[in-house]
Scaffold this motif. Structure first.
Motif, short mmCIF file in Angstrom:
data_model
loop_
_atom_site.label_atom_id
_atom_site.label_comp_id
_atom_site.label_asym_id
_atom_site.label_seq_id
_atom_site.Cartn_x
_atom_site.Cartn_y
_atom_site.Cartn_z
N UNK A 1 0.85 -1.19 0.00
CA UNK A 1 0.00 0.00 0.00
C UNK A 1 0.89 1.24 0.00
N UNK A 2 0.46 2.25 -0.74
CA UNK A 2 1.22 3.51 -0.76
C UNK A 2 1.05 4.22 0.58
N UNK B 1 -7.77 12.50 5.38
CA UNK B 1 -7.42 11.70 6.56
C UNK B 1 -8.45 10.63 6.89
N UNK B 2 -9.67 10.82 6.47
CA UNK B 2 -10.74 9.92 6.92
C UNK B 2 -11.46 9.17 5.81
N UNK B 3 -11.28 9.56 4.56
CA UNK B 3 -12.05 8.94 3.47
C UNK B 3 -11.16 8.36 2.37
N UNK B 4 -9.95 8.01 2.71
CA UNK B 4 -9.04 7.45 1.72
C UNK B 4 -9.34 5.97 1.48
N UNK B 5 -8.84 5.44 0.37
CA UNK B 5 -9.01 4.04 0.01
C UNK B 5 -8.07 3.20 0.87
N UNK B 6 -8.62 2.54 1.86
CA UNK B 6 -7.79 1.79 2.81
C UNK B 6 -7.21 0.51 2.21
N UNK C 1 -4.06 2.51 0.30
CA UNK C 1 -3.23 3.52 0.96
C UNK C 1 -3.19 3.32 2.47
N UNK C 2 -2.08 3.75 3.06
CA UNK C 2 -1.96 3.88 4.50
C UNK C 2 -1.65 5.34 4.80
N UNK C 3 -2.27 5.89 5.83
CA UNK C 3 -2.11 7.30 6.16
C UNK C 3 -1.38 7.47 7.48
#
Length: 531
Positions: free
Chosen positions: A167-168, A190-195, A198-200
């Protein structure tokens, strides 16, 4: 004054006992007949915190005159910095830049020199006459100071990373993840990314967390509090987390950590959202923008390339509950009210003269201004004196209403018929709030304008109201006067602007995140190909 008096006054100021601290200094000065450079600087801070900007300004000017040759260069540099901040609050942005650069010149601490240069770059964005060459000169100064700071601490950039992840990993760096303008635009990131893809990671410089901070923490992979840590330590944390794309959300705004970019701790480094112009850093790979703000990928005002999203580079996801939209006040008042709730530091002399011409063309119209500068009597007095120096007559000044800050400011859009945007530094959050309250915004965005000067044009284009953006001052006036003459249109706009906002790309979280995440993936692929 003696040291113990100063220390006692300083302790009172730190506790927030401003009146007591000020009185102690005044009594000590009266008894000894002498003022120290430290005591005078403390008095400036007290006046600042009492929201007495004109008194603060005069205090600093007195200090700098009385102690111009003092050996305490760090104190003088701090005084010049305070002077720059006070001047900017009062709309004297050209003088603010000069004061901040004077602070840079005499500040002995390399890290603080960098801060003051960053402050000067920020203030320059409100100066109408600052061209691309002038900004590039400031960027060169910033880069030189940053290189000197790196050399002084023996720091070197990290080598180009070779890691690869399933994951990016996206890292966000910000001091504004709270109830702040930036906080209203970052929730999707911060809250609606494609989990699944991606990792935030968040590197938060927030000193006072609040409910917005708590809400933003909920969906992140990892949240790290880095306020108070050195740039080197923050860079080391980012390196250890193997961040693929580091996204600075502050630029040259307050408490930023832009110098972290110099360590090159992440694979790709970009900036945007919380700032509107170039970082000036060669270590920044790109600046988030959109096709409405950036006609081309390169700009003479930028060092880095502009990363142009196809619609909007903002996604407005407010943490506020909006009051109901009310009919335009001209229906009940019998006259039109123009208004501006932007930070008054953005209101240049040129804008004030433009607004004066609009009032001249609309008989009986009024101008409503709202900002913290109007919390104090002296702030209000200074503003009206400024208008008079620009040639406003007593009758014209009587048509200007000023209001200080208040919690019900959203409801007060109900007292405004038409919002007048500022230039060259337009509104961001205030424009979105105005539109959500049904108030049309007229903005000035010349074709060759700086990137940030086109924010209003981008907002309006994304809600299908591009016709309210003007390329010339004459057209800006024509739009404002035309709206003022059409009560039926104002009434219609009152009812449709909020629905337009809600249905637009500007508030479509999923659509926005698809565009942003496609950009992230493209940047990582490009970096891999360049290895």
């Amino acid at each position: 004054m003696n040291l113990s008096d100063y220390q006692a006054a300083y302790a009172l100021w730190r506790r927030g006992a401003l009146a007591e601290a000020r009185q102690m200094l005044e009594v000590a000065w009266g008894q000894t007949g002498r003022q120290s450079i430290y005591g005078m600087l403390l008095m400036a801070y007290i006046l600042r915190d009492e929201k007495r900007p004109v008194s603060e300004l005069r205090q600093i000017e007195t200090l700098l005159t009385a102690f111009a040759e003092a050996p305490e260069k760090n104190v003088l540099a701090e005084a010049w910095s305070l002077l720059g901040s006070a001047l900017r609050k009062l709309g004297e942005n050209r003088l603010a830049v000069d004061a901040l650069l004077q602070s840079v010149a005499i500040e002995p601490n390399p890290a603080q020199k960098l801060v003051e240069c960053s402050n000067a770059i920020f203030a320059a964005n409100s100066v109408e006459s600052y061209d691309a060459a002038a900004f590039q000169t400031l960027y060169a100064c910033y880069n030189e100071l940053l290189a000197a700071m790196m050399q002084a601490c023996g720091a070197r950039p990290y080598p180009q990373p070779t890691w690869q992840h399933e994951k990016i990993r996206i890292g966000y760096l910000s001091a504004d993840l709270r109830d702040h303008a930036v906080g209203q635009f970052v929730r999707p990131l911060l809250c609606d990314y494609d989990q699944d893809a991606f990792e935030v990671y968040v590197y938060s410089l927030v000193k006072r967390e609040d409910d917005v901070t708590a809400a933003l923490q909920k969906s992140t992979t990892r949240w790290q509090r880095v306020a108070g840590k050195s740039f080197a330590d923050i860079a080391a944390m980012i390196r250890a987390d193997e961040i693929d794309v580091l996204f600075d959300l502050g630029g040259h705004s307050a408490n930023n950590a832009l110098p972290v970019f110099a360590w090159r701790s992440a694979n790709v480094q970009i900036s945007g959202i919380g700032y509107f112009n170039s970082t000036g850093l060669s270590s920044c790979d790109g600046f988030l923008s959109d096709v409405h703000c950036a006609p081309e990928e390169q700009s003479p005002f930028f060092v880095e390339r502009l990363l142009r999203l196809p619609e909007t580079h903002f996604c407005y996801a407010p943490f506020k509950a909006f009051p109901p939209v009310v009919p335009p006040p001209c229906l009940r008042n019998g006259f039109v009210t123009f208004g501006c709730f932007n930070n008054f530091a953005k209101v240049t002399d040129g804008m004030l003269m433009l607004w004066r011409q609009i009032l001249e063309r609309v008989p009986g119209a009024r101008l409503l201004l709202k900002h913290a500068i109007f919390d104090s009597d002296e702030g209000r007095t200074y503003t009206f004196e400024r208008l008079q120096k620009l040639g406003w007559t007593a009758e014209e000044c009587s048509r200007v209403d000023v209001r200080g800050m208040s919690k019900d400011y959203l409801a007060q859009y109900g007292d405004m018929d038409i919002a007048l945007d500022t230039a060259p530094y337009p509104g961001g959050l205030t424009t979105c709030e105005s539109l959500c309250m049904g108030v049309p915004v007229v903005t000035l965005a010349p074709r060759d304008a700086r990137h940030g000067a086109r924010f209003g044009a981008s907002f309006l284009a994304n809600i299908g109201m591009a016709e309210l953006a003007s390329e010339t001052t004459e057209r800006y006036m024509e739009l404002a006067v035309g709206l003022a003459s059409d009560q039926e249109l104002l009434t219609t706009l009152r009812s449709i602007l909020r629905p337009k906002m809600l249905a637009s790309p500007l508030m479509d979280v999923k659509r926005y995140m698809r565009n942003v995440e496609a950009l992230f993936q493209k940047l990582v692929r490009e970096k891999e190909k360049s290895r």
